[in-house]
Write a protein that holds these residues in place. Structure first.
Motif: not given
Lengths: 244, 441, 229
Positions: C94, C96, C98, C100-101
């Protein structure tokens, strides 16, 4: 009105005083048949007790004079030499192995149902305040029932209900009570002994049976024998002489 | 299989909101300290009560009576005494158990009168072997946990005096006051030391023996302080005209509660096997150590109640903190789920955070509670306790097993609460979690 | 359902609706699409067309109301949550919008995350793959940095590396360039194209940026919950 009240008050006061006097007289008379003599007396007592399945049998010799008495154990042999001394209301215990006597209480149990104070002569007239409570009939005898209250904590019982024969002036029955008036022991008396005092025969107690009110079957029987008048020297009633 | 990275992640996550983490940790530490100090007081009190019951009161870890004797000896001593034969059989049984038994001793007691000079007072006479009295007074457990009693003992020991005076007795300080024999008896005249004790023989007849005042002792409790006389067993037997005993007290090498109960049970089996009409009772039996058992029941209920309150409050604080953390990190949870982390795995990350937090709180709690406990012990605070004659020193004793247990409970509560809180969120749809805000960059 | 071996993802007659307060919204309405292995496909549509919903269903992070989705021969409707997690971890990556780390993990730790739940991968192998992923996306020099120290483009590269590190068959990207400036966005798309060619990974990403259409192999238009072209 005031005078009438005063008269009534005087009447009741004198009636009460008269009843107290009567009680005292009855008590004093009954004491004589139980060893309460000013002159010296001696007798033997065999005390048998049945309590909680146990049986005991002891014999004592008693020497009394007025308010003093000395009781010596005779049988069984293991008790020989044990002595109980009564000086007025003070009581002592002594045995030859002791360095000195020890003060004990007349209320404490001697053995069975008998208290220490039961074994010697009685001086209820000295030790108790008495009033006539009622009349009763015991064993066909008319009696006056006296209510006795202890004058001091040193006497054997706090309260006694005492049936005294109107005719013979001897105690026939007693109920020993706690301070709250609850009976815990009863006693009956027989007077088949006789002693001669001043040339006249005087009945003397021959048997006292004491029973526990709650534990039926627990009882003690004191059998009095060999009573006679003996003028004992004062010295034998001196506690200081016990350990000599 | 968990990896070190997940543990590192959990530890680092605690730094995301330092203020919240710190306040939660402080709450847990305070909770730990509260429970630890309470328990430390209870543990110390238990040791004092045990030492007092077993050694100062001399009942031993196990008391042996004639069956029914514990209630009836005073009424019918002839029927309920332990006879000489029974005592010999008991001694043989104890010899077979010598590895467990430190010491045993026979006792004989009666109520009597003590006459000194012109005064006669009622007393409770307890006959025991004089060297047993010395052994008990000097026992390490007594010195360690009941020093308030031993510090007031007379320097003269009955065991030392009785060799030259077989009728030497010790009187309690209250008795001394009643008969005006309070000064050092070594300075008293012969006449002042000679006393007579009257009592009942085993058959109920009046008897009396000579005795010599040798030393003073304290019972440590107000109930008997003005009545207690300790006499050599031989003197008590002479007074009661018997060779029997009221009770035998057995002092075990290991005086743990469970050892006393199991020893009593095993001894009772031996009695039954040999048809001995005796009963063995541990000091934890209400009939033997009622003050110990009653007080401990009260203390344990109290500490249980407060522990539940304290841990309950901690759990609520933790739940609140974790709830806020979860709300802030829903998208992170969704990301992990998207990466293939199963719900259980995601939950375990939060559980690991709670583990670190509670571990930190436990370690800090251990250190601080020990420090505070030491400070309390060093402060020399005394308090009056019902049933004790002298004030007791306030001390706290937190044993390692308690620290381990409390830490495990705290960690268990923390991890359990966090697992419970996060479970529902973990099971939400990944797409829903990813729509939430916060916590990922 | 029999599948052409070259079809990696088959979506057949899928419907999905959501409730928003009192209103029921039909996001997908009998949508069907096949994605071939190795394709680089952009899903283009206006906001609310159902792009993200379709991506979520293919990624097994949501469930359709009706229809079938088969990924690499597996009917996802038959899978439980643990099996879906396994599928996502091993076959799907995936990316994302944003990024998403995880902010408390370094770049290489973020990339390592999906490998932690593959017990057969040894720590040495894990480290090797992470390094390879870092090289592939060109941010090896930032491996010890935390995400808050990186630019948007760098963060997205980390997210791409994370998606690649498990050697997935399919990478789903939801608006991967939406939060990037146009220059960076182009660079990211270039990177994705390069990885598609180099590793033969199937890319399926959604975007509303028409400027990207000319650069991808296949463009699928979605509107009102169905495929238009």
């Amino acid at each position: 009105m005031k005078n009438a009240a005063l008269v009534l008050l005087l009447f009741f006061a004198s009636a009460t005083a008269a009843r107290a006097d009567e009680a005292y007289d009855l008590l004093k008379a009954s004491d004589r048949a139980r060893g309460g003599f000013e002159d010296g007396l001696t007798w033997e007592v065999r005390l048998r007790s049945w309590e909680g399945g146990r049986e005991s049998d002891r014999t004592f010799s008693v020497k009394a004079r007025g308010v003093d008495a000395i009781v010596e154990a005779l049988q069984p042999a293991k008790f020989k030499g044990e002595t109980y001394l009564f000086n007025d209301r003070t009581m002592w215990f002594f045995k030859p192995s002791l360095r000195k006597p020890i003060a004990i209480s007349a209320r404490q149990k001697l053995t069975g149902q008998a208290a220490n104070g039961d074994i010697a002569s009685t001086n209820y007239a000295r030790d108790y305040d008495a009033v006539v409570e009622k009349a009763d009939v015991v064993g066909g005898q008319k009696t006056k029932v006296l209510l006795l209250k202890a004058k001091s904590e040193q006497v054997t019982y706090d309260k006694i209900r005492y049936w005294v024969s109107e005719k013979t002036k001897q105690a026939v029955k007693a109920e020993f009570m706690s301070l709250q008036g609850k009976p815990f022991k009863t006693a009956t008396f027989e007077y088949k002994n006789s002693i001669v005092i001043g040339g006249k025969p005087q009945p003397f107690i021959s048997r006292m049976t004491i029973e526990d009110v709650k534990a039926k079957g627990d009882r003690s029987v004191m059998e009095y024998s060999k009573p006679k008048v003996v003028k004992h020297p004062i010295a034998i009633f001196n506690v200081n002489n016990l350990s000599r | 299989m968990n990896s070190m990275l997940e543990w590192r992640l959990a530890a680092r996550n605690l730094k995301r909101n330092p203020r919240r983490t710190l306040s939660t940790a402080v709450a847990l530490v305070v909770a730990y300290i509260g429970v630890a100090l309470l328990a430390g007081h209870v543990i110390r009190s238990e040791k004092t009560l045990k030492a007092h019951t077993v050694y100062v009161n001399r009942v031993g870890h196990v008391s042996v009576y004639k069956k029914g004797g514990i209630d009836n000896f005073d009424i019918r001593p002839d029927k309920y005494e332990i006879t000489e034969t029974e005592l010999a059989a008991l001694t043989a049984l104890l010899q077979a158990r010598s590895g467990e038994v430190e010491r045993s001793g026979a006792f004989l007691w009666t109520v009597g009168l003590l006459s000194a000079g012109q005064r006669t007072i009622p007393v409770f006479v307890e006959g025991l072997e004089p060297d047993l009295d010395g052994f008990l007074g000097a026992h390490p457990r007594v010195k360690q946990y009941a020093e308030e009693m031993t510090s007031r003992r007379s320097p003269v020991k009955l065991s030392e005096v009785v060799a030259s005076a077989p009728d030497a007795i010790s009187i309690s300080r209250g008795v001394g006051e009643l008969i005006d024999r309070t000064r050092d008896l070594r300075q008293a005249s012969r006449a002042d030391l000679d006393v007579v004790i009257a009592g009942r023989t085993i058959e109920g007849d009046l008897n009396a023996v000579n005795a010599t005042l040798a030393t003073h002792h304290t019972t440590g409790t107000p109930y008997l302080e003005d009545m207690s006389v300790i006499a050599p067993l031989s003197l008590a037997r002479e007074l009661m005209a018997t060779k029997g005993s009221s009770r035998v007290s057995i002092f075990l090498n290991e005086n743990e509660r469970s050892a006393a109960e199991s020893f009593a049970a095993s001894l009772q089996s031996a009695f039954d096997a040999e048809n001995l009409d005796l009963e063995a009772l541990p000091f934890t039996d209400d009939r033997i150590g009622l003050y110990y058992t009653g007080t401990m029941r009260f203390l344990l209920v109290m500490i249980g109640f407060f522990s539940v309150l304290i841990f309950g409050a901690s759990a609520l604080i933790l739940v609140n903190s974790m709830t806020m953390s979860i709300m802030e990190r829903s998208r992170e949870m969704g990301t992990l789920r998207a990466l293939g982390y199963a719900p259980d795995r995601v939950r375990s990350l939060f559980v690991k955070e709670a583990f670190w937090l509670s571990l930190f709180a436990s370690v800090s709690g251990i250190a601080l509670s020990e420090a505070i406990g030491a400070a309390i012990g060093g402060a020399g605070i005394y308090f009056e306790s019902a049933g004790f004659l002298y004030p007791l020193r306030l001390r706290v004793l937190i044993e390692p097993w308690f620290h381990a247990t409390t830490a495990l409970v705290l960690i268990g509560i923390a991890t359990g609460c966090s697992a419970w809180i996060v479970t529902k969120t973990c099971k939400e749809r990944v797409s829903t979690l990813l729509l939430e805000s916060g916590a990922v960059i | 359902m029999a599948m052409n071996p070259e079809i990696l993802v088959r979506v057949h007659d899928v419907g999905k609706s959501y409730r928003l307060g009192e209103i029921q919204i039909q996001a997908l309405n009998g949508l069907s699409i096949d994605i071939q292995a190795g394709e680089f496909t952009a899903l283009i549509g206006a906001s609310g067309s159902g792009k993200s919903t379709l991506l979520n269903l293919i990624g097994c992070i949501d469930e359709p109301d009706r229809g079938a989705i088969v990924i690499d021969g597996q009917d996802v409707a038959r899978l439980d949550e643990v099996q879906k997690s396994e599928l996502r971890n091993r076959k799907i990556g995936f990316i994302f919008q944003s990024f998403n780390l995880i902010p408390v993990l370094t770049v290489e730790e973020n990339i390592e995350l999906p490998l932690l739940i593959q017990p057969e991968v040894s720590p040495v192998e894990r480290a090797r793959r992470v390094q390879a992923a870092l090289q592939d996306v060109g941010i090896a020099e930032y491996k010890s940095h935390y995400p808050d120290r990186l630019s948007g483009g760098q963060r997205q590269r980390v997210a791409i590396a994370r998606a690649l590190v498990t050697d997935p068959k399919l990478i789903l990207a939801d608006e991967p360039t939406a939060n990037l400036d146009s220059k960076t966005a182009h660079k990211i798309i270039d990177l994705l194209l390069e990885l598609n060619k180099k590793k033969n990974v199937t890319f399926f990403f959604c975007s509303h940026d028409e400027k990207l259409i000319g650069r991808v192999g296949r463009v699928v238009h979605i509107a009102d919950g169905v495929i238009k072209t």
